[in-house]
Design a protein around this motif. Sequence first.
Motif, PDB file in Angstrom:
ATOM      1  N   THR A 121      47.954  23.144  44.353  1.00  0.00           N
ATOM      2  CA  THR A 121      47.044  23.313  43.224  1.00  0.00           C
ATOM      3  C   THR A 121      45.628  23.555  43.731  1.00  0.00           C
ATOM      4  O   THR A 121      45.311  23.270  44.900  1.00  0.00           O
ATOM      5  CB  THR A 121      47.050  22.075  42.325  1.00  0.00           C
ATOM      6  OG1 THR A 121      46.532  20.958  43.059  1.00  0.00           O
ATOM      7  CG2 THR A 121      48.456  21.767  41.836  1.00  0.00           C
ATOM      8  N   LYS A 122      44.800  24.058  42.852  1.00  0.00           N
ATOM      9  CA  LYS A 122      43.398  24.321  43.194  1.00  0.00           C
ATOM     10  C   LYS A 122      42.701  23.038  43.636  1.00  0.00           C
ATOM     11  O   LYS A 122      41.962  23.029  44.635  1.00  0.00           O
ATOM     12  CB  LYS A 122      42.704  24.925  41.981  1.00  0.00           C
ATOM     13  CG  LYS A 122      41.231  25.250  42.172  1.00  0.00           C
ATOM     14  CD  LYS A 122      40.670  25.859  40.894  1.00  0.00           C
ATOM     15  CE  LYS A 122      39.184  26.162  41.031  1.00  0.00           C
ATOM     16  NZ  LYS A 122      38.626  26.753  39.794  1.00  0.00           N
ATOM     17  N   ASP A 123      42.937  21.941  42.925  1.00  0.00           N
ATOM     18  CA  ASP A 123      42.288  20.662  43.260  1.00  0.00           C
ATOM     19  C   ASP A 123      42.760  20.147  44.617  1.00  0.00           C
ATOM     20  O   ASP A 123      41.969  19.568  45.379  1.00  0.00           O
ATOM     21  CB  ASP A 123      42.581  19.622  42.173  1.00  0.00           C
ATOM     22  CG  ASP A 123      41.917  19.987  40.850  1.00  0.00           C
ATOM     23  OD1 ASP A 123      40.923  20.748  40.882  1.00  0.00           O
ATOM     24  OD2 ASP A 123      42.394  19.527  39.795  1.00  0.00           O
ATOM     25  N   GLU A 124      44.024  20.351  44.932  1.00  0.00           N
ATOM     26  CA  GLU A 124      44.556  19.901  46.229  1.00  0.00           C
ATOM     27  C   GLU A 124      43.890  20.647  47.376  1.00  0.00           C
ATOM     28  O   GLU A 124      43.574  20.050  48.416  1.00  0.00           O
ATOM     29  CB  GLU A 124      46.070  20.109  46.264  1.00  0.00           C
ATOM     30  CG  GLU A 124      46.854  19.111  45.425  1.00  0.00           C
ATOM     31  CD  GLU A 124      48.335  19.428  45.362  1.00  0.00           C
ATOM     32  OE1 GLU A 124      49.107  18.537  44.979  1.00  0.00           O
ATOM     33  OE2 GLU A 124      48.707  20.587  45.682  1.00  0.00           O
ATOM     34  N   SER A 137      38.768  31.017  38.426  1.00  0.00           N
ATOM     35  CA  SER A 137      40.094  30.534  38.027  1.00  0.00           C
ATOM     36  C   SER A 137      41.205  31.242  38.799  1.00  0.00           C
ATOM     37  O   SER A 137      42.347  30.790  38.817  1.00  0.00           O
ATOM     38  CB  SER A 137      40.302  30.752  36.529  1.00  0.00           C
ATOM     39  OG  SER A 137      40.204  32.134  36.211  1.00  0.00           O
ATOM     40  N   ARG A 138      40.848  32.341  39.470  1.00  0.00           N
ATOM     41  CA  ARG A 138      41.848  33.128  40.205  1.00  0.00           C
ATOM     42  C   ARG A 138      41.594  33.209  41.698  1.00  0.00           C
ATOM     43  O   ARG A 138      42.400  33.780  42.429  1.00  0.00           O
ATOM     44  CB  ARG A 138      41.912  34.557  39.636  1.00  0.00           C
ATOM     45  CG  ARG A 138      42.329  34.611  38.175  1.00  0.00           C
ATOM     46  CD  ARG A 138      42.363  36.039  37.673  1.00  0.00           C
ATOM     47  NE  ARG A 138      43.362  36.823  38.376  1.00  0.00           N
ATOM     48  CZ  ARG A 138      44.641  36.854  38.045  1.00  0.00           C
ATOM     49  NH1 ARG A 138      45.075  36.148  37.016  1.00  0.00           N
ATOM     50  NH2 ARG A 138      45.494  37.596  38.709  1.00  0.00           N
ATOM     51  N   LEU A 149      44.915  32.529  43.228  1.00  0.00           N
ATOM     52  CA  LEU A 149      45.475  31.511  42.345  1.00  0.00           C
ATOM     53  C   LEU A 149      46.070  32.156  41.103  1.00  0.00           C
ATOM     54  O   LEU A 149      45.538  33.140  40.591  1.00  0.00           O
ATOM     55  CB  LEU A 149      44.387  30.525  41.907  1.00  0.00           C
ATOM     56  CG  LEU A 149      43.596  29.785  43.003  1.00  0.00           C
ATOM     57  CD1 LEU A 149      42.429  29.042  42.390  1.00  0.00           C
ATOM     58  CD2 LEU A 149      44.493  28.825  43.767  1.00  0.00           C
ATOM     59  N   VAL A 150      47.177  31.599  40.625  1.00  0.00           N
ATOM     60  CA  VAL A 150      47.756  31.966  39.336  1.00  0.00           C
ATOM     61  C   VAL A 150      48.151  30.666  38.644  1.00  0.00           C
ATOM     62  O   VAL A 150      48.918  29.859  39.214  1.00  0.00           O
ATOM     63  CB  VAL A 150      48.987  32.886  39.494  1.00  0.00           C
ATOM     64  CG1 VAL A 150      49.644  33.119  38.138  1.00  0.00           C
ATOM     65  CG2 VAL A 150      48.586  34.212  40.113  1.00  0.00           C
ATOM     66  N   VAL A 154      48.295  28.133  44.260  1.00  0.00           N
ATOM     67  CA  VAL A 154      48.136  29.139  45.321  1.00  0.00           C
ATOM     68  C   VAL A 154      49.345  30.078  45.316  1.00  0.00           C
ATOM     69  O   VAL A 154      50.499  29.629  45.394  1.00  0.00           O
ATOM     70  CB  VAL A 154      47.990  28.463  46.696  1.00  0.00           C
ATOM     71  CG1 VAL A 154      47.912  29.521  47.804  1.00  0.00           C
ATOM     72  CG2 VAL A 154      46.752  27.576  46.736  1.00  0.00           C
ATOM     73  N   THR A 155      49.066  31.378  45.242  1.00  0.00           N
ATOM     74  CA  THR A 155      50.137  32.385  45.273  1.00  0.00           C
ATOM     75  C   THR A 155      49.998  33.362  46.442  1.00  0.00           C
ATOM     76  O   THR A 155      50.859  34.208  46.640  1.00  0.00           O
ATOM     77  CB  THR A 155      50.146  33.200  43.967  1.00  0.00           C
ATOM     78  OG1 THR A 155      48.851  33.814  43.791  1.00  0.00           O
ATOM     79  CG2 THR A 155      50.453  32.321  42.779  1.00  0.00           C
ATOM     80  N   GLY A 156      48.910  33.251  47.208  1.00  0.00           N
ATOM     81  CA  GLY A 156      48.716  34.171  48.330  1.00  0.00           C
ATOM     82  C   GLY A 156      47.282  34.132  48.821  1.00  0.00           C
ATOM     83  O   GLY A 156      46.482  33.284  48.404  1.00  0.00           O
TER      84      GLY A 156
END
Length: 285
Positions: A121-124, A137-138, A149-150, A154-156
């Motif tokens: 996750t973004k927070d992690e 946000s992305r 981010l999606v 994390v997606t890449g």
Amino acid sequence: MDNFFTLLLILALISIWYFIRKKPNKKYKNVSIIVAIISFFVVGLINQSNGDDKASSKGIKTEKTSSKNSKQSSDKKRESSSKKKSSNKQKESSSKKKPSNKQKESSSKNKNLDEVKLGMTKDEVIKKFGKPSYQTSRNLLYGKKNIYLVDGKVTGGNYDALQKQVDKKNTKKKKEAKKDRIKNDKKKYLAALYALPEQTDYVIQDAQYSEQTGVTFVVSDDALSLTPAELKSAVHKIWNIGQNLSNKYSPLPGDMKSTYITVEDSSGNDLAVTSMWGSFKYKAN
């Protein structure tokens, strides 16, 4: 002297024109041409000598001014060198300042961005690797490294460590999708195979598949009353039906012997088989 020969040159040119156009005279014309040529060269030599004299006088003046300029430039160089030395000392003293604990902590976290995992996750990410230089946000931007981010995960990313994870995930998905497709094609193939007797009005009395022997077609007893030529033609058509069905759903699982086809009568006698070269081989002769 210069003006005299210049005037003489002009008069000679006028004479050439006069003795050609107004009052043609070959003798005077030739004399005028010779005078014009001599005057032209004399004027050129006089102008060249005057130019050399001017250049020499300018050279003397430029030497004097250059000597003054060289003295001034040397003084300026001394002043600039002393200023550079003082500024370099200030830079060295500032560079020797130790980085703060926060700077050390953020730099060490940025170096470990290769440990970012897909699905985090973004927070992690921020908690483990520090606050990014820019975020949306992305995206999470750490220097030149951009994390995608999606839905907050994390997606890449635009660097090798994350891209390798993405490539590995995509390769795994493709393999799984291929396996699923082959399984579905196997189910469809077997369903189509078992439906053949009804579709052929039971000329094919039975259609079976075995992992050991492949496909087996049992011909109805009515077909045995045909002439030898008619029977061979009918058996060949049945064999082709099995071959076309296998090609339609190819590729099938590697352990399936769908391309090996046997056509037999109700007593189990072989009428035709697939040869070792994959072609039709009639055996009811």
